[in-house]
Design an enzyme around this catalytic site. Structure first.
Site, PDB file in Angstrom:
ATOM      1  N   ASN A  19      -1.235   2.505   4.362  1.00 14.95           N
ATOM      2  CA  ASN A  19      -0.780   1.163   4.749  1.00 14.95           C
ATOM      3  C   ASN A  19       0.611   0.969   4.150  1.00 14.95           C
ATOM      4  OD1 ASN A  19      -0.404  -1.549   5.178  1.00 14.95           O
ATOM      5  ND2 ASN A  19      -2.088  -2.231   3.855  1.00 14.95           N
ATOM      6  N   LYS A  21       2.674  -1.390   4.605  1.00  8.65           N
ATOM      7  CA  LYS A  21       3.008  -2.808   4.369  1.00  8.65           C
ATOM      8  C   LYS A  21       4.445  -3.093   4.859  1.00  8.65           C
ATOM      9  CE  LYS A  21      -0.437  -2.797   0.766  1.00  8.65           C
ATOM     10  NZ  LYS A  21      -0.920  -3.281  -0.514  1.00  8.65           N
ATOM     11  N   HIS A 104      -6.861  -7.742   5.861  1.00  9.88           N
ATOM     12  CA  HIS A 104      -6.344  -7.302   4.560  1.00  9.88           C
ATOM     13  C   HIS A 104      -6.203  -8.516   3.643  1.00  9.88           C
ATOM     14  CE1 HIS A 104      -3.744  -5.681   1.469  1.00  9.88           C
ATOM     15  NE2 HIS A 104      -4.119  -4.472   1.880  1.00  9.88           N
ATOM     16  N   GLU A 106      -4.029  -9.343   1.564  1.00  6.70           N
ATOM     17  CA  GLU A 106      -2.677  -9.954   1.534  1.00  6.70           C
ATOM     18  C   GLU A 106      -2.503 -10.921   2.699  1.00  6.70           C
ATOM     19  OE1 GLU A 106      -0.314  -6.375   1.177  1.00  6.70           O
ATOM     20  OE2 GLU A 106      -1.030  -6.114  -0.874  1.00  6.70           O
ATOM     21  N   GLU A 176     -11.683  -3.159  -0.615  1.00  4.57           N
ATOM     22  CA  GLU A 176     -10.477  -3.221  -1.435  1.00  4.57           C
ATOM     23  C   GLU A 176     -10.584  -4.375  -2.425  1.00  4.57           C
ATOM     24  OE1 GLU A 176      -7.013  -1.175   0.719  1.00  4.57           O
ATOM     25  OE2 GLU A 176      -7.033  -3.257   1.351  1.00  4.57           O
ATOM     26  N   GLY A 182      -2.379  -2.740  -5.702  1.00  4.13           N
ATOM     27  CA  GLY A 182      -0.987  -2.763  -6.171  1.00  4.13           C
ATOM     28  C   GLY A 182      -0.858  -3.080  -7.657  1.00  4.13           C
ATOM     29  N   SER A 222      -5.008   0.886  -5.572  1.00  2.00           N
ATOM     30  CA  SER A 222      -4.413   1.811  -6.542  1.00  2.00           C
ATOM     31  C   SER A 222      -5.040   3.202  -6.498  1.00  2.00           C
ATOM     32  CB  SER A 222      -4.483   1.220  -7.953  1.00  2.00           C
ATOM     33  OG  SER A 222      -3.757   0.000  -8.003  1.00  2.00           O
TER      34      SER A 222
END
Ligand code: PGA
Length: 263
Positions: A19, A21, A104, A106, A176, A182, A222
């Site tokens: 991904n 991003k 996702h 985010e 996730e 991250g 991560s």
């Protein structure tokens, strides 16, 4: 000497998806894809997917070689029409993308994507003939309060509410944990396995044992070359959704090889 018995048929391949991003400019994206492709010659048993920013989908899909698949990072919750700036699932499919990431964290957290929007996006993506990487995962406060299983279950219940047994074949789940995305803080392989087993068990009740066993459940958060082996070795972890480490071909390919080594 008689013929050797055929190898046991492989039920499912692991998946490693990158991904990207909101990173890379067009020429850099092409370069990264080419570097990734160059390292895939010996990869047979792992599906490799890259999810570049939407403006690059068509060019990358056109220039890709071999089995590498292209994914969008999200799609619109609406169909075609007067929705300025939105990219519908059908549009994404028409670029040559075969997958889309839906839900996702985010998008959920920073762009206010509700469970309802996730459900609508998922359904439109499946209708358009895209495969879906459906994300779920809890925040740190959810985990600390011991609410993480209920949280993930309700995200899945909500998203998959109207998804038939047949359509579910096109869905891959990505677990996730938000606290691991991250942050450099990875879930331990035991924590990942525990949640993945929980998800598979819930899928068994929802879609039956056969579909649940065949569903790939990816870990994301991560994941990097140094921990991919241990995570992918868990019985219910079928690969990974990789953010930061997918921006460097060498790291991403090391993760792909870790998935391949599990077969
Ligand atoms: P990360 O991101 O690997 O950078 O933690 C994973 C993701 O958000 O898909």
């Amino acid at each position: 000497m008689g013929e050797l018995a055929p190898a046991k048929p492989k039920v499912m391949k692991n998946i490693v998806a990158g991904n990207w991003k909101s990173n890379k400019l067009m020429p850099e994206a092409l370069e990264l894809m080419n570097e990734v492709q160059a390292g895939l010659d010996s990869i047979q048993n792992t599906e490799v997917i890259i999810a570049p920013p939407s403006p690059y989908l068509a060019a990358l899909a056109e220039n890709k070689k071999g089995a590498l698949a292209i994914s969008a990072q999200q799609c619109s919750a609406t169909g075609m029409g007067a929705h300025t700036g939105e990219h519908t699932a059908e549009m994404l499919k028409s670029t040559g993308a075969e997958w889309v990431i839906i839900g996702h964290s985010e998008r959920r957290e920073r762009f206010g994507e509700s469970n309802e929007a996730v459900r609508s996006k998922l359904e439109l993506a499946l209708e358009a003939g895209l495969h879906v990487l459906l994300c779920c995962g809890e925040s740190l406060s959810n985990r600390e309060s011991g609410n993480h299983f209920d949280w993930v279950q309700s995200q899945l219940e909500d998203a998959l509410q109207n998804v038939s047994d047949q359509a579910f074949d096109q869905v891959v789940i990505a677990y996730e944990p938000i606290w691991a995305i991250g942050t450099g803080k990875t879930a331990s392989s035991d924590q990942a396995q525990e949640m993945h087993a929980f998800i598979r068990n819930w899928l068994s009740k929802r879609y039956g044992d056969v579909s649940a066993a065949a569903c790939r459940i990816l870990y994301g958060g991560s994941c990097k070359p140094s921990n991919a082996d241990e995570l992918f070795a868990q019985p219910d972890v079928n690969g990974g959704l990789i953010g930061g480490a997918s921006l460097n071909a060498e790291d991403f390919l090391a993760i792909v090889r870790a998935a391949e080594a599990q077969d």
